[in-house]
Design a protein around this motif. Structure first.
Motif, mmCIF file in Angstrom:
data_model
loop_
_atom_site.group_PDB
_atom_site.id
_atom_site.type_symbol
_atom_site.label_atom_id
_atom_site.label_comp_id
_atom_site.label_asym_id
_atom_site.label_seq_id
_atom_site.Cartn_x
_atom_site.Cartn_y
_atom_site.Cartn_z
ATOM 1 N N ILE A 49 0.840 -1.198 0.000
ATOM 2 C CA ILE A 49 0.000 0.000 0.000
ATOM 3 C C ILE A 49 0.876 1.249 0.000
ATOM 4 C CG2 ILE A 49 -1.835 1.270 1.167
ATOM 5 C CD1 ILE A 49 -2.687 -1.479 0.179
ATOM 6 N N GLN A 50 0.637 2.122 -0.966
ATOM 7 C CA GLN A 50 1.322 3.418 -1.015
ATOM 8 C C GLN A 50 0.451 4.481 -0.350
ATOM 9 O OE1 GLN A 50 2.836 5.116 -4.915
ATOM 10 N NE2 GLN A 50 1.146 6.510 -4.486
ATOM 11 N N VAL A 51 1.058 5.246 0.540
ATOM 12 C CA VAL A 51 0.383 6.422 1.086
ATOM 13 C C VAL A 51 0.958 7.663 0.403
ATOM 14 C CG1 VAL A 51 -0.128 5.321 3.294
ATOM 15 C CG2 VAL A 51 1.981 6.633 3.036
ATOM 16 N N SER A 52 0.179 8.728 0.372
ATOM 17 C CA SER A 52 0.566 9.900 -0.409
ATOM 18 C C SER A 52 1.535 10.802 0.346
ATOM 19 C CB SER A 52 -0.679 10.705 -0.783
ATOM 20 O OG SER A 52 -0.313 11.882 -1.471
ATOM 21 N N GLN A 53 2.571 11.277 -0.393
ATOM 22 C CA GLN A 53 3.507 12.238 0.173
ATOM 23 C C GLN A 53 3.255 13.640 -0.355
ATOM 24 O OE1 GLN A 53 6.025 13.900 -1.744
ATOM 25 N NE2 GLN A 53 5.798 12.813 -3.674
ATOM 26 N N TYR A 54 2.250 13.800 -1.208
ATOM 27 C CA TYR A 54 2.077 15.064 -1.911
ATOM 28 C C TYR A 54 1.801 16.234 -0.985
ATOM 29 C CZ TYR A 54 2.555 15.039 -6.887
ATOM 30 O OH TYR A 54 3.082 15.054 -8.147
ATOM 31 N N ASN A 55 2.317 17.387 -1.393
ATOM 32 C CA ASN A 55 2.080 18.616 -0.642
ATOM 33 C C ASN A 55 0.799 19.276 -1.145
ATOM 34 O OD1 ASN A 55 2.059 21.168 0.502
ATOM 35 N ND2 ASN A 55 4.279 21.355 0.504
ATOM 36 N N PRO A 65 3.154 -1.456 14.797
ATOM 37 C CA PRO A 65 4.614 -1.592 14.777
ATOM 38 C C PRO A 65 5.128 -2.740 13.912
ATOM 39 C CG PRO A 65 3.768 -1.387 17.033
ATOM 40 C CD PRO A 65 2.590 -1.619 16.145
ATOM 41 N N SER A 66 4.266 -3.649 13.489
ATOM 42 C CA SER A 66 4.724 -4.816 12.725
ATOM 43 C C SER A 66 4.908 -4.519 11.239
ATOM 44 C CB SER A 66 3.720 -5.966 12.872
ATOM 45 O OG SER A 66 2.522 -5.696 12.154
ATOM 46 N N ILE A 67 4.407 -3.392 10.751
ATOM 47 C CA ILE A 67 4.467 -3.138 9.308
ATOM 48 C C ILE A 67 5.883 -2.815 8.857
ATOM 49 C CG2 ILE A 67 2.080 -2.349 9.245
ATOM 50 C CD1 ILE A 67 3.086 0.518 9.064
ATOM 51 N N LYS A 68 6.148 -3.083 7.571
ATOM 52 C CA LYS A 68 7.430 -2.776 6.942
ATOM 53 C C LYS A 68 7.205 -1.629 5.958
ATOM 54 C CE LYS A 68 9.143 -6.454 8.942
ATOM 55 N NZ LYS A 68 10.020 -6.314 10.139
ATOM 56 N N ILE A 69 7.958 -0.543 6.132
ATOM 57 C CA ILE A 69 7.790 0.635 5.290
ATOM 58 C C ILE A 69 9.033 0.813 4.433
ATOM 59 C CG2 ILE A 69 7.392 3.132 5.257
ATOM 60 C CD1 ILE A 69 6.125 2.835 8.046
ATOM 61 N N LYS A 76 1.342 -6.103 5.479
ATOM 62 C CA LYS A 76 2.709 -6.011 5.987
ATOM 63 C C LYS A 76 3.507 -4.886 5.323
ATOM 64 C CE LYS A 76 4.844 -9.925 6.193
ATOM 65 N NZ LYS A 76 5.609 -11.149 5.749
ATOM 66 N N TYR A 77 3.362 -4.729 4.008
ATOM 67 C CA TYR A 77 4.244 -3.838 3.255
ATOM 68 C C TYR A 77 3.555 -2.528 2.871
ATOM 69 C CZ TYR A 77 6.949 -8.124 2.786
ATOM 70 O OH TYR A 77 7.658 -9.275 3.049
ATOM 71 N N TRP A 78 4.253 -1.432 3.150
ATOM 72 C CA TRP A 78 3.752 -0.091 2.848
ATOM 73 C C TRP A 78 4.884 0.732 2.247
ATOM 74 C CZ3 TRP A 78 -1.302 1.488 4.544
ATOM 75 C CH2 TRP A 78 -1.987 0.502 5.278
ATOM 76 N N ASN A 79 4.521 1.703 1.406
ATOM 77 C CA ASN A 79 5.551 2.642 0.970
ATOM 78 C C ASN A 79 4.993 4.062 0.976
ATOM 79 O OD1 ASN A 79 4.322 2.216 -1.888
ATOM 80 N ND2 ASN A 79 5.883 3.751 -2.255
ATOM 81 N N VAL A 80 5.902 5.013 1.152
ATOM 82 C CA VAL A 80 5.513 6.417 1.292
ATOM 83 C C VAL A 80 5.863 7.150 0.003
ATOM 84 C CG1 VAL A 80 5.832 8.553 2.590
ATOM 85 C CG2 VAL A 80 5.890 6.351 3.787
ATOM 86 N N TYR A 108 9.182 14.763 5.015
ATOM 87 C CA TYR A 108 7.844 14.147 5.067
ATOM 88 C C TYR A 108 7.894 12.676 5.450
ATOM 89 C CZ TYR A 108 8.625 12.086 0.380
ATOM 90 O OH TYR A 108 9.109 11.369 -0.689
ATOM 91 N N PHE A 109 8.997 11.995 5.078
ATOM 92 C CA PHE A 109 9.044 10.541 5.245
ATOM 93 C C PHE A 109 9.061 10.124 6.717
ATOM 94 C CE2 PHE A 109 9.803 6.597 2.900
ATOM 95 C CZ PHE A 109 10.138 5.738 3.921
ATOM 96 N N LYS A 110 9.925 10.748 7.497
ATOM 97 C CA LYS A 110 10.092 10.301 8.882
ATOM 98 C C LYS A 110 8.840 10.496 9.736
ATOM 99 C CE LYS A 110 14.217 10.713 10.830
ATOM 100 N NZ LYS A 110 15.539 11.247 11.239
ATOM 101 N N PRO A 111 8.190 11.677 9.696
ATOM 102 C CA PRO A 111 6.979 11.804 10.515
ATOM 103 C C PRO A 111 5.842 10.899 10.050
ATOM 104 C CG PRO A 111 7.373 13.813 9.231
ATOM 105 C CD PRO A 111 8.591 12.970 9.108
ATOM 106 N N MET A 112 5.737 10.674 8.740
ATOM 107 C CA MET A 112 4.679 9.791 8.254
ATOM 108 C C MET A 112 4.949 8.349 8.674
ATOM 109 S SD MET A 112 3.963 11.426 4.466
ATOM 110 C CE MET A 112 2.470 10.494 4.147
ATOM 111 N N ALA A 113 6.184 7.891 8.490
ATOM 112 C CA ALA A 113 6.533 6.518 8.863
ATOM 113 C C ALA A 113 6.369 6.302 10.365
ATOM 114 C CB ALA A 113 7.954 6.210 8.431
#
Length: 205
Positions: free
Chosen positions: A102-108, A176-180, A136-140, A163-168
């Motif tokens: 699953i991709q979450v959005s990083q857009y401003n 806590p089990s997810i992999k980003i 299990k798997y996510w990306n930002v 943006y990456f660190k606060p979102m992750a």
């Protein structure tokens, strides 16, 4: 014959090193390649209506043994589907015998970072807590260098880290089990990766 052969191939240190390396490779134990290495993307799907691949495509995807299917890309980064549509697609991926990414959005787009952080955490809550899909798997974000209009690589680390660190962190707080993973660059940019993984703008850990 010996003289003729020696003129064609006169071993030097490089040749000997190559021969030794080849010998070691032949005797090495092969490492198993993860089935997660190659997958596909749920791309041609309407994020407004949820209309996507037809039943034939899903059946063929299952028969091919596709192991991972990512919901993401440029259009989904700009306009995320509703939670209900995301759940529908996740269930189709699981029914096809694959693992969703699953991709979450990083857009401003003038959206405050706090809102993007909250949206990412809410999606993890919706899918993994409320509906117990155990994804299990996510990306930002998607291809941040292209979507930031190709800035200098020297500035990419700072841009992504912001943006990456606060979102992750918010997503991991929910589950806590997810992999980003990320950033999902369009190419292998050594300078940016060196910066983001162990450099000044480290996003790991």
């Amino acid at each position: 014959m010996h003289s003729f052969t020696s003129k064609l191939f006169r071993p030097n240190a490089r040749h000997i090193a190559l021969l030794l390396a080849g010998s070691l490779c032949l005797n090495a134990v092969a490492q198993e390649i993860s089935p997660d290495l190659v997958g596909t993307n749920l791309w041609y799907a309407d994020q407004n209506t949820g209309v996507g691949p037809n039943a034939t495509v899903w059946q063929q995807t299952k028969e091919m043994g596709t192991h991972v299917i990512r919901i993401g890309g440029n259009s989904f980064d700009r306009k995320m589907p509703s939670n209900g549509i995301m759940l529908q697609w996740v269930d189709q991926i699981i029914a096809a015998g694959a693992e969703p990414i699953i991709q979450v959005s990083q857009y401003n787009d003038a959206t405050p970072l706090s809102d993007r952080v909250a949206a990412a955490a809410d999606l993890v809550t919706f899918l993994n807590v409320t509906h117990d899909r155990k994804i299990k798997y996510w990306n930002v974000g998607n291809e941040p260098w292209l979507q930031a209009e190709r800035p200098s690589m020297s500035t990419m680390g700072n841009f992504v880290e912001d943006y990456f660190k606060p979102m992750a962190a918010a997503m991991k707080t929910v589950d806590p089990s997810i992999k980003i993973y990320g950033p999902d660059f369009s190419d292998f940019y050594d300078e940016a990766y060196d910066d983001l993984f162990g450099g000044d703008n480290d996003i790991t850990g």
